[in-house]
Scaffold this motif. Sequence first.
Motif, mmCIF file in Angstrom:
data_model
loop_
_atom_site.group_PDB
_atom_site.id
_atom_site.type_symbol
_atom_site.label_atom_id
_atom_site.label_comp_id
_atom_site.label_asym_id
_atom_site.label_seq_id
_atom_site.Cartn_x
_atom_site.Cartn_y
_atom_site.Cartn_z
ATOM 1 N N ASP A 1 -10.123 5.697 54.979
ATOM 2 C CA ASP A 1 -10.415 4.294 55.518
ATOM 3 C C ASP A 1 -9.169 3.712 56.349
ATOM 4 O O ASP A 1 -9.529 2.996 57.441
ATOM 5 C CB ASP A 1 -10.709 3.188 54.364
ATOM 6 N N GLN B 94 -10.062 6.824 48.377
ATOM 7 C CA GLN B 94 -10.756 5.967 49.615
ATOM 8 C C GLN B 94 -9.781 5.534 50.656
ATOM 9 O O GLN B 94 -10.178 5.235 51.785
ATOM 10 C CB GLN B 94 -11.332 4.737 48.695
ATOM 11 N N ARG C 65 -8.506 7.118 42.571
ATOM 12 C CA ARG C 65 -9.496 6.894 43.130
ATOM 13 C C ARG C 65 -9.475 5.952 44.476
ATOM 14 O O ARG C 65 -9.946 5.963 45.465
ATOM 15 C CB ARG C 65 -10.667 6.223 42.241
#
Length: 500
Positions: free
Chosen positions: A168, A164, A160
């Motif tokens: 980003d 992300q 996870r």
Amino acid sequence: MTGRSFKESLTGWTGFPQLDSRFEPRLTRAAGNSVRKLLVDVEPRTPGRFDLEVLYQRMRLEWHRNHSLEGVHSRDLRQLAWVLFYPPEQDSTRWLGAIPGVVRQYGRWLVRRRRTRSLLVLLHEFLRIYPTDLPTFKEIRLLLRRALKAGDSAPPPSMRKWVQRCPDFRLLEADLGGRFIADLLEQPASPEQVLEEAGLATGLVRSGFLKSGIRIALRKRTTRSGAPPEAWLQKLLALLECEGGLRFDERAVRVEIANGLLGPFIDRAAPAETKEVLQSFFLKHFRDPRLPSGKHGWAGVPEDTRRVVIRWLVERVLDQFFMLLKETAYDHHWRYREAFWRAFLDEDLIDDIWFALGSRAESMLWKMSDDPEVLETTAELYGAQSDQSVLLMRMPGITIAEWSHNGSCHLWLDGAVGAPKLYEREYSAYALRRPYPYPDVPDAHSQRHDGSQHGKWQDQIARWLRENTGIVVHRKKYIPPRLQGNQRSGRSGQYRYRRS
């Protein structure tokens, strides 16, 4: 009963005895490690070199036999990411990751099987090696993007974070890390904090991804004029350093660091703060470009770029010399000599400086300087008074020896017999007092420091330099108003020397 008091028993207690291995909390340790992996980044444990070599040879043989991964054991497929860019020290054309068929079939297997650990290993190795010259580089980058997006809507916690992070921090974009570094240098957070948040602080602090982005930032800096913002420069220098040295101590990167940070100041002066910061950085990691200790650090750096730091060192050494003279020489001597030679420095006419110190002057410099290596840039002067020093200077076409006090100034044109060389470890006072072995030799000159207040010796040296080298400095610059006495009028020139 032992006969000891309770207090004596407590003070003599050394702890519980070592428990037998059967009583170790193995399940608790395992649970703690699992929680740790969820909360912090843990570098994947690399298999041993022997295991990697066996796997690499087995996979290479399998591919050359069948040109397919269909018959490969699932255990080998799970480990394949470790050897896609193996062996790293050999030609990348021999890598399994350089074979388009291997990359495509392995990518389909990753997406279909959703092997979290295998995908994380591939991502880690890709960012670590970051083989931008590999023909399959773009394909692997896009493969990773697809695999990360193709996972479950609720991926495992270890995955996870990366799902992300990659968008980003632009870890898998086509800008090769350039945008990541540009954003890092503009953010208020420290480089260490940004690297931590991006997952690059564990096993990837010297990754190829970071190297690529840093080199892009340095190349862009080379094309810009003027000094960078102070905060930006401080962050870049912090990013270039790692564990007390350079993050990437390679010749190609060193050359780009020098060109990127010093290039803008080849033809213009740097602000005092910028000059101080950069000079400290380059002396620490590249060393003095004039000395043998700096040969490795400055290898491959263009001469005009090296000259920037040498010019700054000339200014620093001259400041040190005249600071030393205030403590060891006679005031009515050094202040006129300082004003005279500083005028040539201000006109950027002094190419290099070296100085030789008597024993007392050397001891004084050691006490005055906060640089533990200051004496590395000085020489020993023997055969002179202990408080005497000699400043050796190189100007276009000439070498000059200027004494601190009780000594004439001596000048040698290039090729003159007996001209001293800079960077020697010791000098004889006798050699530095005799500019030539015989009198009336036209390619050398000696000048006594008579008539300082009236500019007598200053005008004579200035005239000799003009007539023999073409170097000209205006009289008002080498005899400033604060030092002028009842001087006779006269000029030694109005135009500065221009290098051919």
